[in-house]
Scaffold this motif. Structure first.
Motif, PDB file in Angstrom:
ATOM      1  N   LEU A  97       0.836  -1.199   0.000  1.00 36.45           N
ATOM      2  CA  LEU A  97       0.000   0.000   0.000  1.00 36.45           C
ATOM      3  C   LEU A  97       0.873   1.252   0.000  1.00 36.45           C
ATOM      4  CD1 LEU A  97      -2.856  -1.042   2.457  1.00 36.45           C
ATOM      5  CD2 LEU A  97      -3.065  -0.654  -0.022  1.00 36.45           C
ATOM      6  N   LEU A  98       1.963   1.215   0.741  1.00 37.00           N
ATOM      7  CA  LEU A  98       2.909   2.329   0.723  1.00 37.00           C
ATOM      8  C   LEU A  98       3.534   2.463  -0.663  1.00 37.00           C
ATOM      9  CD1 LEU A  98       4.658   4.560   1.960  1.00 37.00           C
ATOM     10  CD2 LEU A  98       6.184   2.755   2.817  1.00 37.00           C
ATOM     11  N   ALA A  99       3.914   1.363  -1.263  1.00 31.63           N
ATOM     12  CA  ALA A  99       4.484   1.393  -2.613  1.00 31.63           C
ATOM     13  C   ALA A  99       3.502   2.020  -3.592  1.00 31.63           C
ATOM     14  CB  ALA A  99       4.853  -0.023  -3.065  1.00 31.63           C
ATOM     15  N   GLN A 100       2.227   1.699  -3.441  1.00 27.75           N
ATOM     16  CA  GLN A 100       1.191   2.270  -4.286  1.00 27.75           C
ATOM     17  C   GLN A 100       1.164   3.794  -4.142  1.00 27.75           C
ATOM     18  OE1 GLN A 100      -3.175   0.706  -5.027  1.00 27.75           O
ATOM     19  NE2 GLN A 100      -3.040   1.650  -3.024  1.00 27.75           N
ATOM     20  N   LYS A 101       1.268   4.279  -2.896  1.00 28.14           N
ATOM     21  CA  LYS A 101       1.295   5.730  -2.667  1.00 28.14           C
ATOM     22  C   LYS A 101       2.527   6.364  -3.304  1.00 28.14           C
ATOM     23  CE  LYS A 101      -0.329   7.752   0.991  1.00 28.14           C
ATOM     24  NZ  LYS A 101      -0.679   8.217   2.339  1.00 28.14           N
ATOM     25  N   VAL A 102       3.656   5.701  -3.185  1.00 24.22           N
ATOM     26  CA  VAL A 102       4.889   6.224  -3.777  1.00 24.22           C
ATOM     27  C   VAL A 102       4.735   6.315  -5.296  1.00 24.22           C
ATOM     28  CG1 VAL A 102       7.343   5.766  -4.185  1.00 24.22           C
ATOM     29  CG2 VAL A 102       6.373   5.388  -1.903  1.00 24.22           C
ATOM     30  N   TYR A 104      10.631   7.026   0.359  1.00 25.36           N
ATOM     31  CA  TYR A 104      10.768   5.757  -0.363  1.00 25.36           C
ATOM     32  C   TYR A 104      10.749   5.900  -1.884  1.00 25.36           C
ATOM     33  CZ  TYR A 104      10.036   3.428   4.106  1.00 25.36           C
ATOM     34  OH  TYR A 104      10.144   3.003   5.386  1.00 25.36           O
ATOM     35  N   THR A 105      10.863   7.107  -2.416  1.00 20.24           N
ATOM     36  CA  THR A 105      10.738   7.294  -3.862  1.00 20.24           C
ATOM     37  C   THR A 105      11.850   6.607  -4.644  1.00 20.24           C
ATOM     38  OG1 THR A 105      11.902   9.404  -3.759  1.00 20.24           O
ATOM     39  CG2 THR A 105       9.475   9.464  -3.657  1.00 20.24           C
ATOM     40  N   ARG A 106      12.987   6.394  -4.023  1.00 18.13           N
ATOM     41  CA  ARG A 106      14.100   5.737  -4.711  1.00 18.13           C
ATOM     42  C   ARG A 106      14.331   4.307  -4.225  1.00 18.13           C
ATOM     43  NH1 ARG A 106      16.924   9.441  -7.738  1.00 18.13           N
ATOM     44  NH2 ARG A 106      16.606  11.609  -7.154  1.00 18.13           N
ATOM     45  N   GLU A 156      11.660  -0.634  -8.490  1.00 16.12           N
ATOM     46  CA  GLU A 156      12.151  -0.628  -9.870  1.00 16.12           C
ATOM     47  C   GLU A 156      11.329  -1.533 -10.785  1.00 16.12           C
ATOM     48  OE1 GLU A 156      16.351  -1.450 -10.107  1.00 16.12           O
ATOM     49  OE2 GLU A 156      16.797   0.072  -8.589  1.00 16.12           O
ATOM     50  N   ARG A 157      11.020  -2.733 -10.313  1.00 14.55           N
ATOM     51  CA  ARG A 157      10.302  -3.673 -11.185  1.00 14.55           C
ATOM     52  C   ARG A 157       8.885  -3.218 -11.493  1.00 14.55           C
ATOM     53  NH1 ARG A 157      10.050  -8.894  -7.188  1.00 14.55           N
ATOM     54  NH2 ARG A 157       9.676  -7.744  -5.277  1.00 14.55           N
ATOM     55  N   PHE A 158       8.267  -2.461 -10.599  1.00 10.41           N
ATOM     56  CA  PHE A 158       6.938  -1.923 -10.877  1.00 10.41           C
ATOM     57  C   PHE A 158       7.033  -0.708 -11.800  1.00 10.41           C
ATOM     58  CE2 PHE A 158       6.403  -4.260  -6.921  1.00 10.41           C
ATOM     59  CZ  PHE A 158       5.330  -5.072  -7.265  1.00 10.41           C
ATOM     60  N   ARG A 159       8.016   0.134 -11.545  1.00 14.79           N
ATOM     61  CA  ARG A 159       8.208   1.311 -12.404  1.00 14.79           C
ATOM     62  C   ARG A 159       8.522   0.922 -13.842  1.00 14.79           C
ATOM     63  NH1 ARG A 159      10.933   4.185  -7.891  1.00 14.79           N
ATOM     64  NH2 ARG A 159       9.429   5.763  -7.253  1.00 14.79           N
ATOM     65  N   ALA A 160       9.137  -0.213 -14.029  1.00 13.58           N
ATOM     66  CA  ALA A 160       9.519  -0.663 -15.370  1.00 13.58           C
ATOM     67  C   ALA A 160       8.316  -1.146 -16.190  1.00 13.58           C
ATOM     68  CB  ALA A 160      10.564  -1.775 -15.272  1.00 13.58           C
ATOM     69  N   GLN A 161       7.167  -1.286 -15.558  1.00 14.16           N
ATOM     70  CA  GLN A 161       5.972  -1.762 -16.245  1.00 14.16           C
ATOM     71  C   GLN A 161       5.272  -0.602 -16.952  1.00 14.16           C
ATOM     72  OE1 GLN A 161       5.734  -5.118 -16.339  1.00 14.16           O
ATOM     73  NE2 GLN A 161       7.607  -4.799 -15.167  1.00 14.16           N
ATOM     74  N   PRO A 162       4.545  -0.898 -18.039  1.00 15.76           N
ATOM     75  CA  PRO A 162       3.845   0.180 -18.757  1.00 15.76           C
ATOM     76  C   PRO A 162       2.878   0.965 -17.871  1.00 15.76           C
ATOM     77  CG  PRO A 162       3.771  -1.868 -20.021  1.00 15.76           C
ATOM     78  CD  PRO A 162       4.375  -2.194 -18.677  1.00 15.76           C
ATOM     79  N   ARG A 163       2.224   0.266 -16.947  1.00 10.67           N
ATOM     80  CA  ARG A 163       1.290   0.929 -16.022  1.00 10.67           C
ATOM     81  C   ARG A 163       1.638   0.504 -14.594  1.00 10.67           C
ATOM     82  NH1 ARG A 163      -4.610   0.218 -17.844  1.00 10.67           N
ATOM     83  NH2 ARG A 163      -4.847   1.606 -16.070  1.00 10.67           N
TER      84      ARG A 163
END
Length: 159
Positions: free
Chosen positions: A24-29, A37-39, A44-51
């Protein structure tokens, strides 16, 4: 932040509850709603996804499914873009990463939930990944901060 690559069914109660909160925290970030936690490398693996929000929502949905199967009440309304992890392209995770996480979980269960140890895959048996992930050959993921063996060494020092 530990966003387990392991299948939620493998996680003990404490790990399952903690990963729900962490995701849930990752979702907020990922939604840009917090400066902390922005970095964090686990994102990384979620940011690499199209959505990315859809991906973390599918991750949360997989965790929630396991929680419901155990009789816990994890609020689905907290997931912004809930989805079926099987409906998205799987995110690769290395078998080395899965093995490291299983070792890490085993060390935690020795202390907090020894009765759960029998439910973990036996040493040498590859653990199942979270439904959003697909196991691929490889060593520990580059984003992982814990070194292989670090968890078991720390546990033996405490024991």
């Amino acid at each position: 932040m530990r966003l387990w690559s392991l299948h939620p069914a493998i996680l003990d109660r404490a790990a399952l509850v903690a990963v729900w909160r962490e995701a849930l925290l990752a979702q907020k970030v990922l939604a840009g709603e917090t400066r902390g936690y922005t970095r964090h490398p686990q994102l990384e693996r979620f940011r690499a996804q199209p959505r990315p929000l859809e991906s973390v929502g599918a991750y949360l949905s997989g965790v929630r499914d396991e929680a419901l199967a155990r009789g816990y009440r994890f609020d689905a309304l907290r997931i912004r873009e809930a989805g079926d992890p099987a409906a998205l392209p799987p995110i690769p995770v290395t078998r080395g990463q899965l093995a490291l996480e299983l070792e890490h979980l085993r060390a935690k269960c020795v202390e907090r939930a020894p009765d759960w140890l029998d439910r973990l895959p036996a040493p040498g048996v590859p653990p199942r990944p979270h439904p959003l992930f697909a196991a691929v050959d490889g060593d520990v993921e580059p984003w992982e901060r814990a070194a292989p063996g670090e968890v078991s060494r720390a546990a033996s020092r405490r024991g």
